[in-house]
Design an enzyme around this catalytic site. Structure first.
Site, PDB file in Angstrom:
ATOM      1  N   TYR A 140       0.832  -1.192   0.000  1.00  0.00           N
ATOM      2  CA  TYR A 140       0.000   0.000   0.000  1.00  0.00           C
ATOM      3  C   TYR A 140       0.870   1.246   0.000  1.00  0.00           C
ATOM      4  O   TYR A 140       1.732   1.430   0.868  1.00  0.00           O
ATOM      5  CB  TYR A 140      -0.946   0.000   1.203  1.00  0.00           C
ATOM      6  CG  TYR A 140      -2.211  -0.798   0.963  1.00  0.00           C
ATOM      7  CD1 TYR A 140      -2.443  -1.422  -0.258  1.00  0.00           C
ATOM      8  CD2 TYR A 140      -3.181  -0.912   1.938  1.00  0.00           C
ATOM      9  CE1 TYR A 140      -3.590  -2.142  -0.486  1.00  0.00           C
ATOM     10  CE2 TYR A 140      -4.334  -1.645   1.722  1.00  0.00           C
ATOM     11  CZ  TYR A 140      -4.535  -2.252   0.500  1.00  0.00           C
ATOM     12  OH  TYR A 140      -5.681  -2.972   0.270  1.00  0.00           O
ATOM     13  N   LYS A 193       2.738 -15.100  -1.147  1.00  0.00           N
ATOM     14  CA  LYS A 193       2.834 -15.415  -2.565  1.00  0.00           C
ATOM     15  C   LYS A 193       4.307 -15.673  -2.890  1.00  0.00           C
ATOM     16  O   LYS A 193       4.868 -15.174  -3.870  1.00  0.00           O
ATOM     17  CB  LYS A 193       2.273 -14.263  -3.395  1.00  0.00           C
ATOM     18  CG  LYS A 193       2.006 -14.618  -4.852  1.00  0.00           C
ATOM     19  CD  LYS A 193       0.925 -15.653  -5.016  1.00  0.00           C
ATOM     20  CE  LYS A 193       0.676 -15.893  -6.512  1.00  0.00           C
ATOM     21  NZ  LYS A 193       0.021 -17.184  -6.760  1.00  0.00           N
ATOM     22  N   ASP A 226      -3.715 -16.809  -3.588  1.00  0.00           N
ATOM     23  CA  ASP A 226      -4.800 -17.205  -4.475  1.00  0.00           C
ATOM     24  C   ASP A 226      -5.456 -18.507  -4.013  1.00  0.00           C
ATOM     25  O   ASP A 226      -6.685 -18.635  -4.007  1.00  0.00           O
ATOM     26  CB  ASP A 226      -4.301 -17.318  -5.918  1.00  0.00           C
ATOM     27  CG  ASP A 226      -3.000 -18.097  -6.042  1.00  0.00           C
ATOM     28  OD1 ASP A 226      -2.322 -18.304  -5.025  1.00  0.00           O
ATOM     29  OD2 ASP A 226      -2.656 -18.498  -7.173  1.00  0.00           O
ATOM     30  N   ASP A 250      -6.156  -7.078   3.701  1.00  0.00           N
ATOM     31  CA  ASP A 250      -7.327  -6.276   3.377  1.00  0.00           C
ATOM     32  C   ASP A 250      -8.312  -7.092   2.543  1.00  0.00           C
ATOM     33  O   ASP A 250      -9.523  -7.123   2.811  1.00  0.00           O
ATOM     34  CB  ASP A 250      -6.877  -5.029   2.621  1.00  0.00           C
ATOM     35  CG  ASP A 250      -7.950  -3.946   2.574  1.00  0.00           C
ATOM     36  OD1 ASP A 250      -8.989  -4.100   3.241  1.00  0.00           O
ATOM     37  OD2 ASP A 250      -7.735  -2.951   1.874  1.00  0.00           O
ATOM     38  N   ASP A 254     -12.103  -8.774   3.974  1.00  0.00           N
ATOM     39  CA  ASP A 254     -13.391  -8.475   3.345  1.00  0.00           C
ATOM     40  C   ASP A 254     -14.082  -9.771   2.921  1.00  0.00           C
ATOM     41  O   ASP A 254     -15.298  -9.926   3.092  1.00  0.00           O
ATOM     42  CB  ASP A 254     -13.194  -7.567   2.126  1.00  0.00           C
ATOM     43  CG  ASP A 254     -13.088  -6.098   2.504  1.00  0.00           C
ATOM     44  OD1 ASP A 254     -13.053  -5.798   3.716  1.00  0.00           O
ATOM     45  OD2 ASP A 254     -13.044  -5.251   1.596  1.00  0.00           O
TER      46      ASP A 254
END
Length: 363
Positions: A140, A193, A226, A250, A254
């Site tokens: 970010y 990842k 993923d 984040d 959600d």
């Protein structure tokens, strides 16, 4: 780690924010007051402070300097949602109030539980996990540099974004995750990842494994980001504490919030070692603001998380008991059929909060 007992009532800030904030934050204060009283704890010393679009004209900023200064004197605070996208310029383009507070106080841990409520239309009724999100670095842009931004364009045709990963930040978020797991089901999953981002998220994974070796009682596994989304949809009940970098956290929080039923019930705190900010994971919902329709569960449960954080920090069983009373009060109220419209009920914001407070008081 617990510190010495708190010498006085907790001093907690009230930041109403925008949209539905002036409805769900007072509802949370009402429930927290009832829980503290029922637990035999001293009442909180509430400190209202200006923040949000309504104070730009009067204070020249959505986050006045006096608010930021006073927050530094408090043990924690409730932050209502903000609608910074609706602020006039130049305020709209500045770091939003939540981000500015988080950065100023180095609130490095964003802790977001996802747990379904009995009697609500959850996609995965068995989900009960916590996403522990590193809150100061990662991919970010507003969290990647001391000054300026980690996102820039060296030419009109090239955009570059930096992702920052440092050992101290990874170590402290990993410890937060493992300490939390020791209080839950003793299972930590690192989400990364590293098959592609070997140097950055691979570094995150390696350090989490190093810290995990210090907690032999905790089961440790890991999944690619993923693949993790698929595992959550298929078998979220198999997970306990997920720890990951900023952007992945984040996204996952959600997803898990929706799997549990709604972002309207998704709580969170942003915490450092010294203080914590209770903040619902959802937005300001300006379309229903002022209509007594908003679901306050996420904000109320965030308040419970703040009490639990205070109880853990100060080894205060009454604050921790108050947090448990709020959780049980919410569950009992929803189970009894009282809920807001988004969960299929007919209760308004204030009616729901009053019902939860009455349930706690009757314990």
């Amino acid at each position: 780690m617990a510190t010495t007992a708190h010498p006085e009532p907790y001093r907690l800030g009230i930041l109403l924010g925008d949209g539905i904030g002036p409805e769900i934050v007072p509802a949370t204060v009402q429930v927290m007051d009832a829980a503290l009283a029922a637990a035999g704890a001293k009442p909180a010393d509430w400190v209202p402070l200006p923040l949000g679009g309504a104070v730009i004209e009067t204070h020249g900023s959505a986050l006045p300097a006096e608010t930021l200064e006073t927050l530094g004197e408090l043990d924690g605070w409730l932050l209502g949602p903000h609608d910074s996208a609706a602020y006039p310029e130049p305020h709209r383009s500045q770091l939003n109030p939540s981000g500015a507070i988080r950065k100023h106080f180095d609130l490095f841990a964003n802790i977001r539980p996802a747990k379904a409520f009995e009697g609500t239309p959850a996609l995965l009724p068995g989900i009960d996990l916590v996403v522990v999100r590193e809150n100061t670095e990662g991919f970010y842009a507003d969290r990647s540099t001391y000054r300026g931004t980690g996102e820039f364009m060296p030419t009109p045709d090239v955009a570059i974004a930096m992702g920052i990963f440092t050992r101290p930040a990874i170590e402290r978020i990993a410890r937060t995750a493992f300490e939390l797991a020791m209080r839950r089901r003793k299972h930590v999953t690192v989400v990364h990842k590293a098959n592609v981002l070997r140097t950055s998220t691979g570094f995150f994974l390696d350090i989490c494994r190093e810290i995990g070796a210090q907690y032999p009682e905790v089961e440790l596994d890991d999944f690619h980001m993923d693949a993790m989304t698929v595992h959550l949809v298929r078998r979220a009940e198999a997970f306990d504490v997920l720890v990951t970098e900023n952007m992945f956290g984040d996204i996952l929080s959600d997803l898990t919030g929706e799997l549990a039923g709604s972002l309207g019930i998704a709580p969170s705190i942003n915490a450092s070692h010294e203080r914590a900010m209770a903040q619902a994971a959802h937005g300001s919902a300006p379309d229903i603001a002022g209509q007594n329709l908003a679901n306050p569960i996420a904000m109320i449960n965030s308040g419970a998380m703040l009490l639990d954080w205070l109880g853990t920090r100060y080894d205060d069983p009454r604050a921790q008991a108050a947090a448990v009373l709020i959780e049980k009060g919410l569950e009992a109220t929803v189970r009894s059929g009282v809920s807001t419209a988004d969960l299929g009920g007919t209760a308004g914001t204030s009616d729901f909060a009053a019902a939860v407070a009455a349930t706690i008081g009757a314990v």
